[in-house]
Design a protein around this motif. Structure first.
Motif, mmCIF file in Angstrom:
data_model
loop_
_atom_site.group_PDB
_atom_site.id
_atom_site.type_symbol
_atom_site.label_atom_id
_atom_site.label_comp_id
_atom_site.label_asym_id
_atom_site.label_seq_id
_atom_site.Cartn_x
_atom_site.Cartn_y
_atom_site.Cartn_z
ATOM 1 N N UNK A 72 0.865 -1.105 -0.065
ATOM 2 C CA UNK A 72 0.087 -0.033 0.068
ATOM 3 C C UNK A 72 0.974 1.310 0.088
ATOM 4 N N UNK A 73 2.003 1.371 0.871
ATOM 5 C CA UNK A 73 2.793 2.621 1.215
ATOM 6 C C UNK A 73 3.622 2.653 -0.061
ATOM 7 N N UNK A 74 4.068 1.546 -0.725
ATOM 8 C CA UNK A 74 5.015 1.844 -1.851
ATOM 9 C C UNK A 74 4.105 2.244 -3.216
ATOM 10 N N UNK A 75 3.012 1.824 -3.368
ATOM 11 C CA UNK A 75 2.118 2.311 -4.127
ATOM 12 C C UNK A 75 1.585 3.752 -4.038
ATOM 13 N N UNK A 76 1.370 4.249 -2.693
ATOM 14 C CA UNK A 76 1.053 5.384 -2.602
ATOM 15 C C UNK A 76 1.830 6.445 -2.763
ATOM 16 N N UNK A 77 3.318 6.151 -2.486
ATOM 17 C CA UNK A 77 4.434 6.951 -2.415
ATOM 18 C C UNK A 77 5.531 6.524 -3.425
ATOM 19 N N UNK A 78 5.323 6.439 -4.527
ATOM 20 C CA UNK A 78 5.998 5.752 -5.707
ATOM 21 C C UNK A 78 7.260 6.466 -5.944
ATOM 22 N N UNK A 79 7.594 7.684 -5.705
ATOM 23 C CA UNK A 79 8.666 8.507 -5.964
ATOM 24 C C UNK A 79 9.975 7.925 -5.467
ATOM 25 N N UNK A 80 9.962 7.383 -4.315
ATOM 26 C CA UNK A 80 11.058 6.858 -3.677
ATOM 27 C C UNK A 80 11.501 5.512 -4.300
ATOM 28 N N UNK A 81 10.772 4.947 -5.014
ATOM 29 C CA UNK A 81 11.169 3.633 -5.866
ATOM 30 C C UNK A 81 11.001 2.579 -5.148
ATOM 31 N N UNK A 82 10.515 2.341 -4.275
ATOM 32 C CA UNK A 82 10.632 1.208 -3.079
ATOM 33 C C UNK A 82 9.893 0.079 -3.731
ATOM 34 N N UNK A 83 9.267 -0.077 -4.773
ATOM 35 C CA UNK A 83 8.391 -1.131 -5.052
ATOM 36 C C UNK A 83 8.041 -0.926 -6.480
ATOM 37 N N UNK A 84 8.302 -1.866 -7.418
ATOM 38 C CA UNK A 84 7.710 -1.475 -8.840
ATOM 39 C C UNK A 84 6.112 -1.352 -8.704
#
Length: 202
Positions: A72-84
């Motif tokens: 949920x978080x990596x989709x919500x905050x994509x700029x950090x690139x922590x999940x495709x």
């Protein structure tokens, strides 16, 4: 406001590391939980239905289970690139590792630590050595689970070995990966935060 309910030195510590990596405006709210040493107790300020952590609220949304919260978080905050993201290369492997941790790694590690064994466990979940061989095989192909890309999957899947380093004996490739994960500034900051909270609670 996105809020993570956290207790020091628990499974939710990995979520604090992720929050640090994301650099996002996420409130970390410390709560108490019942602990194995008898300390602590259920916190009325914790909205988790079982009084556990981690728990995430985001407006009307609420989530439990680390893999779900990380996705949920990596989709919500994509700029950090922590999940495709959906449609991006590596998305399938990313989702697979998040699910593999919840469905395979944690149960297998708990069985290993408890000394329980049964052919049903091995058939349904895999045995410990098979699991570690799988991790070793993947990590020999790149420094991270997604190859050259560090992701929330590395945070999640490496997390139990930080608490149980004895499990790494005989697995040098995995040991080196865990050290790489723990050496990141976001992880060091999360560990320092937990140490401070633990000292206050002592």
């Amino acid at each position: 406001m996105t809020t993570l309910f956290h207790a020091y030195h628990t499974r939710s510590s990995a979520l604090v590391t992720l929050v640090n990596e994301l650099g996002a405006q996420i409130e970390i709210r410390d709560v108490s939980i019942p602990r194995l040493d008898g300390k602590g107790g259920r916190d009325p300020a914790n909205p988790h239905p079982e009084g556990k952590v981690p728990y995430l609220t985001d407006g009307a949304e609420s989530l439990h289970e680390r893999g779900a919260i990380m996705l949920y978080l990596t989709d919500k905050f994509p700029k950090a690139g922590m999940g495709p993201l959906a449609g991006e290369a590596g998305r399938g492997a990313y989702l697979s590792w998040l699910s593999y941790y919840q469905g395979v790694m944690e149960p297998v590690i708990l069985l290993k630590m408890s000394g329980l064994s049964h052919p049903y466990f091995d058939a349904a979940l895999r045995d410990f050595d098979t699991m570690m061989a799988r991790l070793t095989e993947v990590l020999k192909q790149g420094p991270w689970l997604l190859g050259e890309r560090y992701s929330a999957a590395d945070i999640l899947c490496s997390s139990p070995f930080g608490w149980l380093p004895s499990l790494l004996e005989g697995y040098p490739t995995i040991h080196a990966w865990v050290e790489r994960c723990n050496a990141r500034p976001a992880a060091a900051a999360a560990m320092a935060r937990d140490a401070e909270q633990a000292a206050r609670a002592a």
